[in-house]
Design an enzyme around this catalytic site. Sequence first.
Site, PDB file in Angstrom:
ATOM      1  N   GLY A  86       0.843  -1.193   0.000  1.00 18.68           N
ATOM      2  CA  GLY A  86       0.000   0.000   0.000  1.00 18.68           C
ATOM      3  C   GLY A  86       0.872   1.233   0.000  1.00 18.68           C
TER       4      GLY A  86
ATOM      5  N   GLY B 281       0.251   9.079   1.746  1.00 18.95           N
ATOM      6  CA  GLY B 281       0.949  10.350   1.687  1.00 18.95           C
ATOM      7  C   GLY B 281       2.307  10.322   2.363  1.00 18.95           C
TER       8      GLY B 281
ATOM      9  N   LYS C 214       7.817  -0.916   6.085  1.00 19.79           N
ATOM     10  CA  LYS C 214       7.307   0.435   5.818  1.00 19.79           C
ATOM     11  C   LYS C 214       8.471   1.385   5.621  1.00 19.79           C
ATOM     12  CE  LYS C 214       3.418  -0.341   8.840  1.00 19.79           C
ATOM     13  NZ  LYS C 214       2.428   0.269   9.715  1.00 19.79           N
TER      14      LYS C 214
ATOM     15  N   ASP D  32      -5.227   2.036  16.289  1.00 20.91           N
ATOM     16  CA  ASP D  32      -5.906   1.608  15.051  1.00 20.91           C
ATOM     17  C   ASP D  32      -6.261   0.121  15.120  1.00 20.91           C
ATOM     18  OD1 ASP D  32      -7.063   1.870  12.586  1.00 20.91           O
ATOM     19  OD2 ASP D  32      -5.187   1.633  11.480  1.00 20.91           O
TER      20      ASP D  32
ATOM     21  N   LYS E  19      -8.612  -2.702  14.585  1.00 27.62           N
ATOM     22  CA  LYS E  19      -9.769  -2.931  13.717  1.00 27.62           C
ATOM     23  C   LYS E  19      -9.626  -4.322  13.119  1.00 27.62           C
ATOM     24  CE  LYS E  19      -7.334  -0.845   9.909  1.00 27.62           C
ATOM     25  NZ  LYS E  19      -7.261   0.255   8.954  1.00 27.62           N
TER      26      LYS E  19
ATOM     27  N   ASN F 298      -6.603  -5.288  11.145  1.00 25.32           N
ATOM     28  CA  ASN F 298      -5.317  -5.346  11.819  1.00 25.32           C
ATOM     29  C   ASN F 298      -5.212  -6.531  12.769  1.00 25.32           C
ATOM     30  OD1 ASN F 298      -3.936  -3.310  10.604  1.00 25.32           O
ATOM     31  ND2 ASN F 298      -4.496  -1.725  12.097  1.00 25.32           N
TER      32      ASN F 298
ATOM     33  N   ASP G  13       0.564  -3.859  13.241  1.00 26.65           N
ATOM     34  CA  ASP G  13       0.526  -2.429  12.955  1.00 26.65           C
ATOM     35  C   ASP G  13       0.393  -1.594  14.214  1.00 26.65           C
ATOM     36  OD1 ASP G  13       0.791  -0.607  10.990  1.00 26.65           O
ATOM     37  OD2 ASP G  13      -1.338  -0.422  10.546  1.00 26.65           O
TER      38      ASP G  13
END
Lengths: 721, 218
Positions: free
Chosen positions: A22, A25, A43, A137, A139, A142, A154
Amino acid sequence: MRPLTAQDPVSVGGHRLLARIGAGGMGVVYLARSKGGALAALKVIRAEHAADPGFRARFRREAQAAARVDGRWTAPVTAADPEAAEPWIATAFVPGPSLAETVAGYGPLPPRTVLALGARLAEALAAVHTAGLVHRDIKPGNVLLALDGPRLIDFGIARVGGATALTATDVVIGTPGYLAPEQARARDEEVGPPSDVFALGCVLAYAATGRPPFGGGTVPAVIFRTVHEEPRLDGITEDGLRNLVARCLAKDPAARPTVPELRAALGDFCTDDWLPPTLPAVIAERSAEVLRLPEPERPTTPETPVDEPPAPSRRRLLVLGGTAAVMLTVGGSTAAWLTGRGNSPSAAPSRPRRTVAVQADLSGSGKELGASVEHGVRLAVEQHNARADRPFDLALTVLDDAGDAGRAKEAARRLVADGRVCAVIGPTSDTTALAAADQYKAALLPMVTAWAGSDSLYAAVDMKNSTSSVFQLRPSDTAIDTPLVRYLTSVRPARRTFLVEDQAARDYSWLIAQNLAANPPSNGTIVRHQVAATADFGPAVTAAIAARAQAVVYCGSSSRRAASCARALRAAGFTGTPAATEAVLTPEFLRAAGPAAEGWVFSATFVDPSRLAPAAAFVRSFKKRYGVQSVGRGAAEGYDALGLVAHALGLVAHALASPGTGPVDRSNLTHRLRAVSYRGITRTFAFRNRAAEVDEEPGLFLWRVEHGTPIFLGQYQEAKV
Amino acid sequence: MTSERLTVDPARVPTTPSTALGLVRDITAGPESYGPGYVKRSPYESDPADWPVLGADCVWRQESLPGDVLATFTRYSRLPAAGAQGEVRTAATVTLHHTAGQADWEMAKTLEEALRCPDQQLRATERIIGLNSMGAGYGTNGNTSADDYLIEMGTYDNPALGKGSTYYIWNQVRLGPVTIAVVVEGGKGFDQSDLLTVQARAVAGMETKVRSELGAQK
């Protein structure tokens, strides 16, 4: 997941890059292989952000903290370089499916599994918080599932201001519904461990019900509900779990349980056998397949897939994408690219995946029926996916139209736009089916409903779409009088039949009465009597008694008014046969009519599976799967609808067995369905002369109220009384 | 609704104009065949000696019955306007030809008329615009009952039914030597599918009667 581009480095920090997972920005996430051969999610932060001294300091601090996270249920940091020109961090890659994909494809998890999942995620959170991080985060995307338990990924890395730095525009905004109110309000100073507890509560509610507790829809709507409204937890059947989740979802962070409290409340579990029976095979198989990923050749040339990509690569999109937004925006071609298309001779045969959707009323006045339909379909999907000889996997996607025409149109628009969906089961009412049908027809997307009776669904020839993809699995309202004619001719003959036409349902009453008048029971006489929409039934009943009627048929569709008619008949001492159609056969009729319901005869297009021998195994599985005592109306028909669609999909797959002969498209499936004959648990389904009109006789049934309970008498020509 | 193709028993087909007229009168749908609320129009029934013909100028005129037609009969019905829904006008026509081949020619000519005249003048103030036609022989396009099927759709302008365009839907089927047609006009505020359903009901009801009157008995 996308192929690497010419701008991507060949390797980072000794990791060979395999694919782009993925991009956002802030930077890019890669799938990479370490020198030792292990897969990693890596990452890389863009240089321009790394140039911000504050950002680099924060990244450094968080990477160090993340490296300290020591939890069995987290994916460990394997390497990081905060000082590089483009800082990066690598975490172990977990090859299991995400909770999001598992629930979407295989349905909500049983309460026991949810409790075990919660206990381990609480332990994972404890490890994260102990390291001085807040995940921020949590969810379903994840949470990855492995055979021994979940893995939280993550965690807390490179987030600024509550957003994931790497994909700030995607992650938080793209997955509303798992944010604590203090996060949703963007009050970063209030965000702490209790925010993670709130999110975990949302995840457990999703796992148990298949829906996030603050619903879906637009981001502002979900955030509004998160901040101002109570969560919807009525789908959690287990009281202890529901109460615990409710406490996690307290608006006030201080009112939520701490992580240790939560862990204690969830109880203890052994690591074996925590998953429901169908899932371990799925997880093991897919994990094995993804670990055989081939190295990509660069540069890659885009290719067009000839079929929907096999399941493992599809799953990778979800797992690696990390956000639903990323998953939805990448195309099938990259997934096909990732599989390497069989240039690894040792690769096990991978199954294609077919997605079937359910469009049902899950929150409106027909939600009981809608939920039953969904449950029936889901069970059939699970059983399909558990068969070793299945030629393809099935995935299920569910949309709630709330019984509303506008929402039905919107649901149809979304399902038509979702290129993965091969067929739609539903809608579950006349209103929603009529609203959605045109869009499904225009897209040639099969719409398979056993719950809409309007003859408008197929009677009309549409000049633009002379080929209809609308499949009405039940006989339409035009045929619904037939079982009554048979009952009043052969079972309990009535020479004089009295029709009560209720103007409260003018069109429906007209249709039933018109057909009965055209085919009088016992070749006898018919008297038609109109009752005004608000009038009581006293005068009608008086007229029926005066006409020495041997049968009275209430032709309307209102349970309440039929009950009123029943009470008037009982009060007048009517001894003949009272009858009506399935529109009236509801719990409300039985309640409102009381003893006057006794002996009422109904024609219907649905069965009681517990009284059908071919449905015995289904009934057992259903009760076990959902922990219920009886099977709700609509579930058996939903189960059969999925069976029919899967059968036709199998025929399409068979026809395409030689490689490269073309895609499985929707019109292909539509044509298959027209030609198919399928023996389900409720009946045999076939369509007349390849038209979308189902054979009626096998789908018409009789019911009769005995001792206050509606008893299923069977197919109307065979009903023995 | 019936899936078997009709086999006509020649012995049951009338051969004289008076018995033929009796048959088509028995079959032709009245207001009770469309749905609740439908009533007779005035005049309610056609003059059995008349036959509408579309001229080269795309204007309809009444002429006398052509030689291949044994009998024809039309009944006119309507659903009065109510609330936001405008008046619906219907007409059902049943025609018996001497032979199935002649009935087939009637179907073919009807189909051609829409091609020749997509805009047609019905009466002084009634106009059909943008007519499309589609035919479907037995076993094609979902036609699983009649020997032949055709449908025409366009817009309908008639000041008596209010300003602007409304629906015009013509549906005609052939069963042996019999043709059955139902036209639906007007219906402002209705969904087209509702009107198609009403129309299909009336056609199906007449088809059933043709089958029971002329079908070979088992």
